[in-house]
Design a protein around this motif. Structure first.
Motif, PDB file in Angstrom:
ATOM      1  N   LEU A  80       0.491  -1.481   0.300  1.00 27.38           N
ATOM      2  CA  LEU A  80       0.193  -0.253   0.018  1.00 27.38           C
ATOM      3  C   LEU A  80       0.768   1.414   0.007  1.00 27.38           C
ATOM      4  O   LEU A  80       0.769   2.323  -0.506  1.00 27.38           O
ATOM      5  CB  LEU A  80      -0.664   0.097   0.952  1.00 27.38           C
ATOM      6  CG  LEU A  80      -1.884  -1.219   0.861  1.00 27.38           C
ATOM      7  CD1 LEU A  80      -2.698  -1.001   2.279  1.00 27.38           C
ATOM      8  CD2 LEU A  80      -3.112  -1.070   0.381  1.00 27.38           C
ATOM      9  N   SER A 138      -6.394   7.587  -4.522  1.00 28.10           N
ATOM     10  CA  SER A 138      -6.321   6.776  -3.035  1.00 28.10           C
ATOM     11  C   SER A 138      -7.666   7.009  -2.283  1.00 28.10           C
ATOM     12  O   SER A 138      -8.254   7.273  -1.500  1.00 28.10           O
ATOM     13  CB  SER A 138      -4.978   6.793  -2.857  1.00 28.10           C
ATOM     14  OG  SER A 138      -4.435   8.349  -2.445  1.00 28.10           O
ATOM     15  N   ILE A 159      -0.167   4.225  -2.525  1.00 25.38           N
ATOM     16  CA  ILE A 159      -0.916   4.906  -1.979  1.00 25.38           C
ATOM     17  C   ILE A 159      -0.422   6.306  -2.296  1.00 25.38           C
ATOM     18  O   ILE A 159      -1.178   7.855  -2.340  1.00 25.38           O
ATOM     19  CB  ILE A 159      -1.556   4.850  -0.991  1.00 25.38           C
ATOM     20  CG1 ILE A 159      -3.005   5.889   0.068  1.00 25.38           C
ATOM     21  CG2 ILE A 159      -0.331   5.514   0.078  1.00 25.38           C
ATOM     22  CD1 ILE A 159      -3.382   4.872   1.169  1.00 25.38           C
ATOM     23  N   ILE A 192      -6.169   4.803  -8.743  1.00 24.76           N
ATOM     24  CA  ILE A 192      -5.972   2.668  -8.386  1.00 24.76           C
ATOM     25  C   ILE A 192      -6.872   2.372  -8.729  1.00 24.76           C
ATOM     26  O   ILE A 192      -8.492   2.924  -8.745  1.00 24.76           O
ATOM     27  CB  ILE A 192      -5.890   3.282  -6.908  1.00 24.76           C
ATOM     28  CG1 ILE A 192      -5.099   4.106  -6.499  1.00 24.76           C
ATOM     29  CG2 ILE A 192      -5.733   1.580  -6.282  1.00 24.76           C
ATOM     30  CD1 ILE A 192      -4.826   3.664  -4.264  1.00 24.76           C
ATOM     31  N   PHE A 195     -10.428  -1.583  -1.050  1.00 28.06           N
ATOM     32  CA  PHE A 195      -8.922  -0.749  -1.319  1.00 28.06           C
ATOM     33  C   PHE A 195      -9.401  -0.467   0.298  1.00 28.06           C
ATOM     34  O   PHE A 195      -8.269  -0.068   1.650  1.00 28.06           O
ATOM     35  CB  PHE A 195      -9.042   0.594  -2.108  1.00 28.06           C
ATOM     36  CG  PHE A 195      -8.110   1.631  -1.826  1.00 28.06           C
ATOM     37  CD1 PHE A 195      -6.521   1.205  -2.121  1.00 28.06           C
ATOM     38  CD2 PHE A 195      -7.893   2.652  -1.040  1.00 28.06           C
ATOM     39  CE1 PHE A 195      -5.601   1.913  -1.860  1.00 28.06           C
ATOM     40  CE2 PHE A 195      -6.296   3.402  -1.143  1.00 28.06           C
ATOM     41  CZ  PHE A 195      -5.239   2.949  -1.635  1.00 28.06           C
ATOM     42  N   ALA A 240      -2.004   9.711   1.833  1.00 28.16           N
ATOM     43  CA  ALA A 240      -3.050  10.390   0.741  1.00 28.16           C
ATOM     44  C   ALA A 240      -3.901  11.383   0.808  1.00 28.16           C
ATOM     45  O   ALA A 240      -3.819  11.900  -0.689  1.00 28.16           O
ATOM     46  CB  ALA A 240      -4.321   8.710   0.232  1.00 28.16           C
TER      47      ALA A 240
END
Length: 100
Positions: free
Chosen positions: A36, A60, A40, A46, A72, A91
């Motif tokens: 991740l 994200s 991210i 994504i 997610f 994010a």
């Protein structure tokens, strides 16, 4: 690119990602990742697949803000409260940098 840094330390992963981004600046890159941390903060969008079917697609921060517990968001939550908070911050910071 299928996760070029799958079996390296996190610091090495960061160096590899930096090299990729500097060499292909402005190009479209499709990266398959399982970490991740890798996806991210570095990806514009994504795409989450489950058995070859698209289950989520977006930025994200947008995926993390979904009211339902999506794939997610669930994966990020599954890393534990401390890691989840750190990933959420990454994010959010990326979102802020790109939308100010």
């Amino acid at each position: 690119m299928d996760e070029a840094a799958a079996n390296v330390a996190l610091q090495s992963d960061r160096m590899i990602q930096k090299a990729i981004h500097s060499q292909f600046e402005g190009a479209t890159a499709i990266t398959i990742v399982h970490r991740l941390n890798t996806v991210i903060g570095d990806s514009d969008r994504i795409l989450v697949l489950d058995h070859g079917k698209v289950v989520e697609f977006g930025k994200s921060w947008e995926l993390l803000l979904l009211e339902y517990k999506g794939w997610f968001k669930g994966t990020v939550a599954g890393t534990g409260p401390e890691n989840e908070a750190a990933l959420m911050k990454v994010a959010k910071d990326l979102w802020a940098r790109r939308h100010l």
